[in-house]
Design a protein around this motif. Sequence first.
Motif, PDB file in Angstrom:
ATOM      1  N   LEU A 166       8.233   3.667  -3.640  1.00 30.09           N
ATOM      2  CA  LEU A 166       7.431   2.459  -3.855  1.00 30.09           C
ATOM      3  C   LEU A 166       7.723   1.385  -2.809  1.00 30.09           C
ATOM      4  CD1 LEU A 166       5.492   0.789  -5.683  1.00 30.09           C
ATOM      5  CD2 LEU A 166       7.517   0.090  -6.989  1.00 30.09           C
ATOM      6  N   MET A 167       8.987   1.261  -2.418  1.00 30.05           N
ATOM      7  CA  MET A 167       9.386   0.200  -1.489  1.00 30.05           C
ATOM      8  C   MET A 167       9.675   0.740  -0.085  1.00 30.05           C
ATOM      9  SD  MET A 167       9.058  -2.094  -3.727  1.00 30.05           S
ATOM     10  CE  MET A 167       9.540  -3.553  -2.805  1.00 30.05           C
ATOM     11  N   GLU A 198       2.674  -7.401  -6.421  1.00 30.05           N
ATOM     12  CA  GLU A 198       1.995  -6.177  -6.838  1.00 30.05           C
ATOM     13  C   GLU A 198       2.812  -5.375  -7.852  1.00 30.05           C
ATOM     14  OE1 GLU A 198       1.281  -4.253  -3.146  1.00 30.05           O
ATOM     15  OE2 GLU A 198      -0.294  -5.661  -2.519  1.00 30.05           O
ATOM     16  N   LEU A 199       4.095  -5.703  -7.984  1.00 34.36           N
ATOM     17  CA  LEU A 199       4.936  -4.994  -8.947  1.00 34.36           C
ATOM     18  C   LEU A 199       4.496  -5.249 -10.381  1.00 34.36           C
ATOM     19  CD1 LEU A 199       8.460  -5.736  -7.414  1.00 34.36           C
ATOM     20  CD2 LEU A 199       7.186  -3.579  -7.290  1.00 34.36           C
ATOM     21  N   SER A 200       3.762  -6.335 -10.595  1.00 29.80           N
ATOM     22  CA  SER A 200       3.346  -6.676 -11.959  1.00 29.80           C
ATOM     23  C   SER A 200       2.477  -5.593 -12.582  1.00 29.80           C
ATOM     24  CB  SER A 200       2.578  -8.005 -11.956  1.00 29.80           C
ATOM     25  OG  SER A 200       1.403  -7.902 -11.155  1.00 29.80           O
ATOM     26  N   MET A 248      16.242   0.159  -7.689  1.00 22.10           N
ATOM     27  CA  MET A 248      16.035  -0.167  -9.099  1.00 22.10           C
ATOM     28  C   MET A 248      14.552  -0.335  -9.414  1.00 22.10           C
ATOM     29  SD  MET A 248      19.163  -2.711 -10.223  1.00 22.10           S
ATOM     30  CE  MET A 248      18.595  -2.747 -11.925  1.00 22.10           C
ATOM     31  N   LEU A 249      13.817  -0.965  -8.504  1.00 21.81           N
ATOM     32  CA  LEU A 249      12.375  -1.124  -8.718  1.00 21.81           C
ATOM     33  C   LEU A 249      11.690   0.238  -8.778  1.00 21.81           C
ATOM     34  CD1 LEU A 249      11.599  -4.110  -6.299  1.00 21.81           C
ATOM     35  CD2 LEU A 249      11.603  -4.176  -8.800  1.00 21.81           C
ATOM     36  N   ILE A 266      11.232  -6.448 -14.089  1.00 19.08           N
ATOM     37  CA  ILE A 266      11.248  -7.195 -12.826  1.00 19.08           C
ATOM     38  C   ILE A 266      12.405  -8.184 -12.821  1.00 19.08           C
ATOM     39  CG2 ILE A 266       9.995  -8.889 -11.430  1.00 19.08           C
ATOM     40  CD1 ILE A 266       7.392  -7.553 -12.364  1.00 19.08           C
ATOM     41  N   ASN A 267      12.578  -8.876 -13.936  1.00 19.36           N
ATOM     42  CA  ASN A 267      13.651  -9.862 -14.033  1.00 19.36           C
ATOM     43  C   ASN A 267      15.020  -9.198 -13.949  1.00 19.36           C
ATOM     44  OD1 ASN A 267      14.362 -12.701 -14.488  1.00 19.36           O
ATOM     45  ND2 ASN A 267      15.230 -11.971 -16.408  1.00 19.36           N
TER      46      ASN A 267
END
Length: 345
Positions: free
Chosen positions: A109-110, A170-172, A99-100, A180-181
């Motif tokens: 990314l992850m 760092e996702l910010s 999802m991120l 994010i939430n």
Amino acid sequence: MARSFSRRWPERPFSLITTTSHHVYAPALPSNHHAVRVARLMALTHNTIFRAFNAIYAQAGVVDPSKTKDVADFMTFATFAIAFLDNHHQCEENIFFPMLEAQSGTPGLMTHNVEQHRAFDVPLHALRRYVDEVKSGAARLDAAALRARIQDLAVPLEQHLHDEIPSLLELSGKLSEEAINTCYKALHDEAEGTTDPFRIGPLVLGCQDSTHLMDGEMIQFPELPFRLVPYLVDHIVSRRYAGAWRFCPGTFHGQPRETAFFEFGKSEASTRRKSSTSRDEILMQAALDSGITRAKRRFLVDRLATPVFVLMLLFSLYLAVAQYAANLHLPTRGKARAWVNPKLL
């Protein structure tokens, strides 16, 4: 031989996380930013894992292999701790990380986090297999063997659980606070929906320290809908596997548990030998206090049985309404799973 009682938290071999270091990794973020909140909650989840495995490590040498009930309960606790770790990473790989990546538009990314998961697959499997063998009677509980397997797991697991926190901060720079939430909520819902509350509820509450500071602040964890939950877990939910929770490092209210299974270090043993109070007197007083406490609890349970039952019904209604309200604005767990990977349905 009489046992000693300890009221301290086991601290080996895993070191707890005390800060997200968001002032270092994301200095522009305010403390109330969702990325900081998610990083803190994730760090506290990781500390739950650390405390559970530290408790297993600390008590391995004190559980008598000849006492079948103690061994069975100890292995049940170890099984639940391993299952919690397994579920946490499965939910991350199946829901949270995809999802991120989807929300950020950044495939891979992850990837580093997933690679770190693979780094401890082998030692985790070895630990799980040994616990299963002891449970089945195929192997005899051996403290050195159990601790060796935990130590093999400790280095890669601790490295990952510490490293993951700055990666979330760092996702910010890539996702909005709302995104994010939403991703974290999907992770949380998936974890709740794929675990047994009679196993994981007492485990999580029994591995919390109410005095632990994260970034110098007291952070409520887990996030509970109301304050009666620890009491419901203590008097009702925990009864199904009551024997296993003797090995929790803490009570269900966040205090270190008084247990006969933790080993004392040399300095503590020396201090106790110098005490003017005999060990027998200490044990007798502890037994007396324990008996009084149990009697009070039975009295309270008898007196509160009906209102507690009503509260449980109200709590169930609250969860149903909350889930319905959440579904009006956010994807349900099933929809989230389908969005990430339709094969998971």
